[in-house]
Scaffold this motif. Sequence first.
Motif, PDB file in Angstrom:
ATOM      1  N   ALA A 267       0.822  -1.220   0.000  1.00  0.00           N
ATOM      2  CA  ALA A 267       0.000   0.000   0.000  1.00  0.00           C
ATOM      3  C   ALA A 267       0.849   1.261   0.000  1.00  0.00           C
ATOM      4  O   ALA A 267       1.929   1.310   0.605  1.00  0.00           O
ATOM      5  CB  ALA A 267      -0.916   0.006   1.217  1.00  0.00           C
ATOM      6  N   GLY A 268       0.334   2.291  -0.653  1.00  0.00           N
ATOM      7  CA  GLY A 268       1.032   3.562  -0.701  1.00  0.00           C
ATOM      8  C   GLY A 268       1.149   4.249   0.652  1.00  0.00           C
ATOM      9  O   GLY A 268       2.087   5.010   0.890  1.00  0.00           O
ATOM     10  N   ASN A 269       0.198   3.976   1.563  1.00  0.00           N
ATOM     11  CA  ASN A 269       0.259   4.661   2.862  1.00  0.00           C
ATOM     12  C   ASN A 269       1.441   4.199   3.713  1.00  0.00           C
ATOM     13  O   ASN A 269       1.828   4.878   4.659  1.00  0.00           O
ATOM     14  CB  ASN A 269      -1.054   4.528   3.626  1.00  0.00           C
ATOM     15  CG  ASN A 269      -1.396   3.096   4.007  1.00  0.00           C
ATOM     16  OD1 ASN A 269      -0.639   2.168   3.742  1.00  0.00           O
ATOM     17  ND2 ASN A 269      -2.552   2.916   4.616  1.00  0.00           N
ATOM     18  N   VAL A 270       2.037   3.033   3.374  1.00  0.00           N
ATOM     19  CA  VAL A 270       3.249   2.598   4.090  1.00  0.00           C
ATOM     20  C   VAL A 270       4.383   3.572   3.782  1.00  0.00           C
ATOM     21  O   VAL A 270       5.180   3.917   4.657  1.00  0.00           O
ATOM     22  CB  VAL A 270       3.644   1.163   3.688  1.00  0.00           C
ATOM     23  CG1 VAL A 270       4.870   0.712   4.490  1.00  0.00           C
ATOM     24  CG2 VAL A 270       2.490   0.193   3.918  1.00  0.00           C
ATOM     25  N   TYR A 271       4.443   4.027   2.526  1.00  0.00           N
ATOM     26  CA  TYR A 271       5.468   5.004   2.148  1.00  0.00           C
ATOM     27  C   TYR A 271       5.253   6.328   2.882  1.00  0.00           C
ATOM     28  O   TYR A 271       6.212   6.962   3.331  1.00  0.00           O
ATOM     29  CB  TYR A 271       5.446   5.240   0.640  1.00  0.00           C
ATOM     30  CG  TYR A 271       6.422   6.306   0.183  1.00  0.00           C
ATOM     31  CD1 TYR A 271       7.784   6.027   0.081  1.00  0.00           C
ATOM     32  CD2 TYR A 271       5.979   7.598  -0.124  1.00  0.00           C
ATOM     33  CE1 TYR A 271       8.681   7.005  -0.317  1.00  0.00           C
ATOM     34  CE2 TYR A 271       6.873   8.575  -0.530  1.00  0.00           C
ATOM     35  CZ  TYR A 271       8.224   8.269  -0.626  1.00  0.00           C
ATOM     36  OH  TYR A 271       9.111   9.238  -1.006  1.00  0.00           O
ATOM     37  N   ILE A 272       3.986   6.728   3.014  1.00  0.00           N
ATOM     38  CA  ILE A 272       3.687   7.984   3.716  1.00  0.00           C
ATOM     39  C   ILE A 272       4.181   7.903   5.158  1.00  0.00           C
ATOM     40  O   ILE A 272       4.790   8.844   5.676  1.00  0.00           O
ATOM     41  CB  ILE A 272       2.175   8.271   3.670  1.00  0.00           C
ATOM     42  CG1 ILE A 272       1.727   8.533   2.224  1.00  0.00           C
ATOM     43  CG2 ILE A 272       1.813   9.462   4.562  1.00  0.00           C
ATOM     44  CD1 ILE A 272       0.226   8.651   2.046  1.00  0.00           C
ATOM     45  N   LEU A 273       3.937   6.766   5.814  1.00  0.00           N
ATOM     46  CA  LEU A 273       4.398   6.585   7.190  1.00  0.00           C
ATOM     47  C   LEU A 273       5.923   6.555   7.260  1.00  0.00           C
ATOM     48  O   LEU A 273       6.532   7.175   8.139  1.00  0.00           O
ATOM     49  CB  LEU A 273       3.827   5.284   7.764  1.00  0.00           C
ATOM     50  CG  LEU A 273       2.337   5.291   8.109  1.00  0.00           C
ATOM     51  CD1 LEU A 273       1.847   3.873   8.391  1.00  0.00           C
ATOM     52  CD2 LEU A 273       2.076   6.184   9.324  1.00  0.00           C
ATOM     53  N   ALA A 274       6.557   5.824   6.330  1.00  0.00           N
ATOM     54  CA  ALA A 274       8.019   5.719   6.320  1.00  0.00           C
ATOM     55  C   ALA A 274       8.654   7.091   6.108  1.00  0.00           C
ATOM     56  O   ALA A 274       9.655   7.444   6.751  1.00  0.00           O
ATOM     57  CB  ALA A 274       8.458   4.750   5.229  1.00  0.00           C
ATOM     58  N   GLN A 275       8.071   7.874   5.209  1.00  0.00           N
ATOM     59  CA  GLN A 275       8.592   9.211   4.937  1.00  0.00           C
ATOM     60  C   GLN A 275       8.368  10.133   6.129  1.00  0.00           C
ATOM     61  O   GLN A 275       9.238  10.937   6.490  1.00  0.00           O
ATOM     62  CB  GLN A 275       7.921   9.774   3.690  1.00  0.00           C
ATOM     63  CG  GLN A 275       8.569  11.049   3.147  1.00  0.00           C
ATOM     64  CD  GLN A 275       7.941  11.473   1.839  1.00  0.00           C
ATOM     65  OE1 GLN A 275       6.725  11.528   1.712  1.00  0.00           O
ATOM     66  NE2 GLN A 275       8.768  11.784   0.850  1.00  0.00           N
ATOM     67  N   HIS A 276       7.195  10.007   6.761  1.00  0.00           N
ATOM     68  CA  HIS A 276       6.873  10.835   7.931  1.00  0.00           C
ATOM     69  C   HIS A 276       7.861  10.609   9.065  1.00  0.00           C
ATOM     70  O   HIS A 276       8.325  11.573   9.698  1.00  0.00           O
ATOM     71  CB  HIS A 276       5.456  10.532   8.402  1.00  0.00           C
ATOM     72  CG  HIS A 276       5.076  11.234   9.674  1.00  0.00           C
ATOM     73  ND1 HIS A 276       4.795  12.585   9.740  1.00  0.00           N
ATOM     74  CD2 HIS A 276       4.948  10.765  10.956  1.00  0.00           C
ATOM     75  CE1 HIS A 276       4.504  12.921  10.980  1.00  0.00           C
ATOM     76  NE2 HIS A 276       4.591  11.846  11.740  1.00  0.00           N
TER      77      HIS A 276
END
Length: 309
Positions: A267-276
Amino acid sequence: MIDILLRTLPFFALIGLGYWAGRTRFFSEEATAYLTKFVFYFALSAMLFRFASNLSLSEIYSTPFALAYLSGCVTVYLLATAVAFARKLSMAEAAVEAQCAVIGNTGFLGVPMLTALLGKAAAGPVLMVLSVDLIVFSSLITLLITAARTGRVTFGILKVLGIGLLKNPMIVSMGAGLIWSATRLPVPGPVNDFMGLLGGAATPGALFAIGASLASKSAERIEVAGWLSFCKLVMHPGAVAIAALLIFPVEPFAASVMIAAASLPVAGNVYILAQHYGVAPQRVSASILISTVVSILTVPAVIAWVTGQ
């Protein structure tokens, strides 16, 4: 298999079109961000409300279903964590890699595609999978990264998690739909038509946004991304299948939807969390890119298997 592949191709073609638009800069990163926001807060929320408002809680929640899905997820989650620790990674990095191994693109890809391919009856099981992903694992990664950095989990963090869940439009829309369903009142015609019209934009909008967002992803750390993609596309649906078909008494159709949902790419939201949190964003980016490309073949294969086609 060929029939399922042909039926899934339009979905992946929309992702490819979005990728082309993003790669050629016809669609800028800012435009992609706003399209994603529109889908997340409006179109997908309308689709989820419409599904949930026509379902009862018993059609979504099932204890054997929840236990089977959680068991499969936890098995792969622990394996990915163990491999990360064996490579001497930190707790935060291990948590991010484990998240890649079990969290698929259920919201943007799974809901529209699986309900289209498997029928509207798939909505209840897909919403259950989405709920577990959002409530359990999105909270877990935050807790693990926070604990790794501070050495403790405070009440304040738990409060932030709770507020975050209550503000998540997917959870809010599903909850509002179930509350409406519990009243046993029909959704007024104009409201239902409005939700149908707005929700109709979710499928093309979400798929285009997935592709456009992939255009900014890099394919660094290929070996690790390949391992995480294998976990997500092969091991995750395999573990869920064993739990649903052999261990817990999950109704056959619901089990097939669960397994199909587990086969979706990272999922794309994993990247959002990793970047955050600043934890391995390039690794997650590569995992999303590789798993999405490979899923063009693996997802139809899993769907063909669970449907006997």
